[in-house]
Design an enzyme around this catalytic site. Structure first.
Site, PDB file in Angstrom:
ATOM      1  N   ALA A 244     -30.104 -87.869  24.153  1.00  0.00           N
ATOM      2  CA  ALA A 244     -31.248 -88.294  23.341  1.00  0.00           C
ATOM      3  C   ALA A 244     -31.091 -87.826  21.895  1.00  0.00           C
ATOM      4  O   ALA A 244     -31.384 -88.570  20.955  1.00  0.00           O
ATOM      5  CB  ALA A 244     -32.550 -87.749  23.936  1.00  0.00           C
TER       6      ALA A 244
ATOM      7  N   LYS B  24     -25.147 -95.329  30.294  1.00  0.00           N
ATOM      8  CA  LYS B  24     -25.051 -95.515  28.839  1.00  0.00           C
ATOM      9  C   LYS B  24     -23.641 -95.236  28.299  1.00  0.00           C
ATOM     10  O   LYS B  24     -23.202 -95.884  27.354  1.00  0.00           O
ATOM     11  CB  LYS B  24     -26.075 -94.636  28.114  1.00  0.00           C
ATOM     12  CG  LYS B  24     -27.515 -95.094  28.327  1.00  0.00           C
ATOM     13  CD  LYS B  24     -28.502 -94.244  27.545  1.00  0.00           C
ATOM     14  CE  LYS B  24     -29.919 -94.729  27.782  1.00  0.00           C
ATOM     15  NZ  LYS B  24     -30.907 -94.011  26.983  1.00  0.00           N
TER      16      LYS B  24
ATOM     17  N   ALA C 155     -29.589 -81.141  22.736  1.00  0.00           N
ATOM     18  CA  ALA C 155     -28.312 -81.604  22.151  1.00  0.00           C
ATOM     19  C   ALA C 155     -27.624 -82.561  23.116  1.00  0.00           C
ATOM     20  O   ALA C 155     -26.409 -82.726  23.070  1.00  0.00           O
ATOM     21  CB  ALA C 155     -27.409 -80.428  21.836  1.00  0.00           C
TER      22      ALA C 155
ATOM     23  N   ASP D 296     -32.272 -96.058  20.650  1.00  0.00           N
ATOM     24  CA  ASP D 296     -33.195 -94.989  21.049  1.00  0.00           C
ATOM     25  C   ASP D 296     -33.692 -94.203  19.834  1.00  0.00           C
ATOM     26  O   ASP D 296     -34.887 -93.925  19.704  1.00  0.00           O
ATOM     27  CB  ASP D 296     -32.507 -94.035  22.036  1.00  0.00           C
ATOM     28  CG  ASP D 296     -32.352 -94.669  23.407  1.00  0.00           C
ATOM     29  OD1 ASP D 296     -33.132 -95.565  23.752  1.00  0.00           O
ATOM     30  OD2 ASP D 296     -31.428 -94.261  24.143  1.00  0.00           O
TER      31      ASP D 296
ATOM     32  N   GLU E  77     -22.356 -97.735  14.394  1.00  0.00           N
ATOM     33  CA  GLU E  77     -22.099 -96.338  14.025  1.00  0.00           C
ATOM     34  C   GLU E  77     -22.989 -95.382  14.826  1.00  0.00           C
ATOM     35  O   GLU E  77     -22.543 -94.345  15.300  1.00  0.00           O
ATOM     36  CB  GLU E  77     -22.364 -96.174  12.520  1.00  0.00           C
ATOM     37  CG  GLU E  77     -21.889 -94.848  11.967  1.00  0.00           C
ATOM     38  CD  GLU E  77     -22.393 -94.601  10.550  1.00  0.00           C
ATOM     39  OE1 GLU E  77     -23.150 -95.431  10.008  1.00  0.00           O
ATOM     40  OE2 GLU E  77     -22.026 -93.553   9.988  1.00  0.00           O
TER      41      GLU E  77
ATOM     42  N   GLY F  19     -43.598 -90.203  24.673  1.00  0.00           N
ATOM     43  CA  GLY F  19     -42.604 -91.182  24.239  1.00  0.00           C
ATOM     44  C   GLY F  19     -42.878 -92.633  24.584  1.00  0.00           C
ATOM     45  O   GLY F  19     -41.972 -93.454  24.510  1.00  0.00           O
TER      46      GLY F  19
ATOM     47  N   ASN G 295     -30.737 -75.745  20.504  1.00  0.00           N
ATOM     48  CA  ASN G 295     -30.344 -76.000  21.890  1.00  0.00           C
ATOM     49  C   ASN G 295     -30.011 -74.685  22.584  1.00  0.00           C
ATOM     50  O   ASN G 295     -29.645 -73.706  21.944  1.00  0.00           O
ATOM     51  CB  ASN G 295     -29.113 -76.927  21.909  1.00  0.00           C
ATOM     52  CG  ASN G 295     -28.871 -77.529  23.272  1.00  0.00           C
ATOM     53  OD1 ASN G 295     -29.819 -78.016  23.906  1.00  0.00           O
ATOM     54  ND2 ASN G 295     -27.642 -77.522  23.748  1.00  0.00           N
ATOM     55  N   ARG G 296     -30.142 -74.671  23.939  1.00  0.00           N
ATOM     56  CA  ARG G 296     -29.751 -73.470  24.697  1.00  0.00           C
ATOM     57  C   ARG G 296     -28.278 -73.202  24.495  1.00  0.00           C
ATOM     58  O   ARG G 296     -27.868 -72.091  24.193  1.00  0.00           O
ATOM     59  CB  ARG G 296     -29.998 -73.706  26.209  1.00  0.00           C
ATOM     60  CG  ARG G 296     -31.414 -73.601  26.646  1.00  0.00           C
ATOM     61  CD  ARG G 296     -31.508 -73.717  28.142  1.00  0.00           C
ATOM     62  NE  ARG G 296     -30.756 -74.860  28.679  1.00  0.00           N
ATOM     63  CZ  ARG G 296     -30.923 -75.389  29.869  1.00  0.00           C
ATOM     64  NH1 ARG G 296     -31.825 -74.858  30.688  1.00  0.00           N
ATOM     65  NH2 ARG G 296     -30.236 -76.413  30.283  1.00  0.00           N
TER      66      ARG G 296
ATOM     67  N   SER H 263     -39.008-102.021  31.371  1.00  0.00           N
ATOM     68  CA  SER H 263     -38.391-102.960  30.427  1.00  0.00           C
ATOM     69  C   SER H 263     -38.693-104.427  30.734  1.00  0.00           C
ATOM     70  O   SER H 263     -38.981-105.187  29.798  1.00  0.00           O
ATOM     71  CB  SER H 263     -36.878-102.725  30.361  1.00  0.00           C
ATOM     72  OG  SER H 263     -36.630-101.473  29.777  1.00  0.00           O
TER      73      SER H 263
HETATM   74  P1  ATR Z   1     -26.018 -84.465  28.493  1.00  0.00           P
HETATM   75  O1  ATR Z   1     -25.955 -83.199  27.686  1.00  0.00           O
HETATM   76  O2  ATR Z   1     -25.064 -84.455  29.644  1.00  0.00           O
HETATM   77  O3  ATR Z   1     -25.975 -85.712  27.660  1.00  0.00           O
HETATM   78  P2  ATR Z   1     -28.806 -84.771  28.735  1.00  0.00           P
HETATM   79  O4  ATR Z   1     -29.620 -84.893  29.968  1.00  0.00           O
HETATM   80  O5  ATR Z   1     -28.801 -85.883  27.776  1.00  0.00           O
HETATM   81  O6  ATR Z   1     -27.388 -84.434  29.238  1.00  0.00           O
HETATM   82  O7  ATR Z   1     -29.156 -83.420  27.934  1.00  0.00           O
HETATM   83  C1  ATR Z   1     -30.043 -82.546  28.412  1.00  0.00           C
HETATM   84  C2  ATR Z   1     -30.545 -81.663  27.264  1.00  0.00           C
HETATM   85  O8  ATR Z   1     -31.703 -80.979  27.685  1.00  0.00           O
HETATM   86  C3  ATR Z   1     -29.549 -80.611  26.840  1.00  0.00           C
HETATM   87  O9  ATR Z   1     -29.688 -80.369  25.463  1.00  0.00           O
HETATM   88  C4  ATR Z   1     -30.003 -79.392  27.652  1.00  0.00           C
HETATM   89  O10 ATR Z   1     -29.685 -78.160  27.069  1.00  0.00           O
HETATM   90  P3  ATR Z   1     -28.194 -77.511  27.259  1.00  0.00           P
HETATM   91  O11 ATR Z   1     -27.262 -78.389  26.500  1.00  0.00           O
HETATM   92  O12 ATR Z   1     -28.303 -76.167  26.665  1.00  0.00           O
HETATM   93  O13 ATR Z   1     -27.972 -77.526  28.749  1.00  0.00           O
HETATM   94  C5  ATR Z   1     -31.488 -79.580  27.584  1.00  0.00           C
HETATM   95  N1  ATR Z   1     -32.249 -78.919  28.644  1.00  0.00           N
HETATM   96  C6  ATR Z   1     -32.353 -79.282  29.946  1.00  0.00           C
HETATM   97  N2  ATR Z   1     -33.193 -78.465  30.602  1.00  0.00           N
HETATM   98  C7  ATR Z   1     -33.641 -77.551  29.686  1.00  0.00           C
HETATM   99  C8  ATR Z   1     -34.538 -76.442  29.739  1.00  0.00           C
HETATM  100  N3  ATR Z   1     -35.160 -76.083  30.878  1.00  0.00           N
HETATM  101  N4  ATR Z   1     -34.750 -75.744  28.599  1.00  0.00           N
HETATM  102  C9  ATR Z   1     -34.140 -76.087  27.443  1.00  0.00           C
HETATM  103  N5  ATR Z   1     -33.274 -77.125  27.337  1.00  0.00           N
HETATM  104  C10 ATR Z   1     -33.028 -77.839  28.441  1.00  0.00           C
END
Ligand code: ATR
Length: 277
Positions: A134, A69, A131, A105, A81, A243, A154-155, A17
């Protein structure tokens, strides 16, 4: 004294930055300084104290990166918003004794995709993976770009469904698990907004989501060909990108917000680009 800005995070040694904002300031002839601050992790209120002492010293604005953040958002007096949906701020402005929180972002990502990469999302099928923070930041700007269909996978399916429920929208937003993607066909654009690439992992996305006229975008930058980008390329997509453009565009949004001047971004993107291969 010139106007003072900073980025705060921990760790902060890797940050681009200060370089980005220095190049913007030179190009647009703004008299400002921009430094990097390693914010304190402990005790709990030490982060807010650091921000307040920066303001007391004449600070006009800050960028905020991990892990602050959420704390930056929480201490603000006013919030946009999109920052409110994200529950997180990546930029703060200090005006008339008030702290204003923004989150650029998502708009930075959309601008990189639509303007720099020339992939307008209107009418397209777009798949967003993740989810976390980001995706929370990207959701409103993505909806505003009017894709024909926006699927967020999402997982943790409950987490992505809860996030989608927070956004009032019609049928064009679908929240699901990775297993549901098999039946959804090809997408025009697939964005990896998970943190999987930071640890060299691959989100369990079926290769069938990628098509020969589609594109794949990796939010992480400077990591070359991540497992996600490799999968997309092997599946035959037309274009892949990381990115770096989003990083520069979100910085440009903050710079415009603070200074009222929009800087040129392409030369800065070119300077920071690490070739994928
Ligand atoms: P937070 O959810 O605390 O804001 P983040 O780092 O912003 O954290 O989010 C990480 C994202 O990457 C999540 O969507 C996570 O999936 P889960 O919510 O199911 O845990 C996803 N993520 C991290 N590692 C992953 C992987 N190996 N495969 C798929 N998704 C992954």
């Amino acid at each position: 004294m010139s106007d003072q800005y900073a980025v705060i995070g921990n760790p902060i040694g890797h940050t681009k930055s200060p370089l980005i904002h220095r190049l913007f300031a030179e190009e647009s002839q703004q008299d400002m300084s921009y430094t990097a601050i390693e914010g304190p992790l402990e005790p709990h209120d030490a982060f807010a104290e650091t921000v307040r002492s920066f303001i007391a010293g004449g600070g006009k604005g800050m960028n905020v990166t991990a892990p602050f953040k959420l704390k930056a958002f929480a201490m603000a007096d006013e919030r946009s918003e999109r920052a409110a949906l994200a529950g997180a701020a990546n930029a703060l402005s200090f005006r008339n004794g008030r702290i204003i929180a923004e989150n650029f972002d998502g708009v930075g990502l959309v601008r990189d995709i639509e303007v720099n990469l020339k992939l307008p999302m209107a009418g397209k099928r777009v798949l967003l993976l993740g989810a976390g923070g980001a995706v929370r930041g990207a959701l409103l700007p993505f909806i505003a770009a009017r894709p024909a269909e926006l699927v967020v996978a999402n997982r943790d399916v409950a987490k992505v469904k809860a996030l989608a429920a927070q956004v009032a929208t019609g049928d064009s937003l679908v929240a699901c698990g990775y297993g549901d993607l098999e039946a959804m066909g090809r997408f025009d654009l697939v964005i990896n907004a998970t943190s999987a690439s930071l640890t060299g992992e691959l989100p369990p996305v079926p290769p069938g989501v990628f098509g020969p006229t589609g594109a794949a975008y990796e939010l992480a930058y400077g990591k070359r060909l991540t497992p996600f980008l490799r999968l997309a390329r092997n599946a035959g997509v037309l274009g892949i990108a990381d990115g770096v453009g989003m990083l520069v565009e979100q910085a440009a949004e903050a710079f415009s917000w603070w200074r009222g001047v929009r800087p040129q971004t392409q030369a800065v993107i070119d300077r920071l680009t690490v070739p994928l291969d």
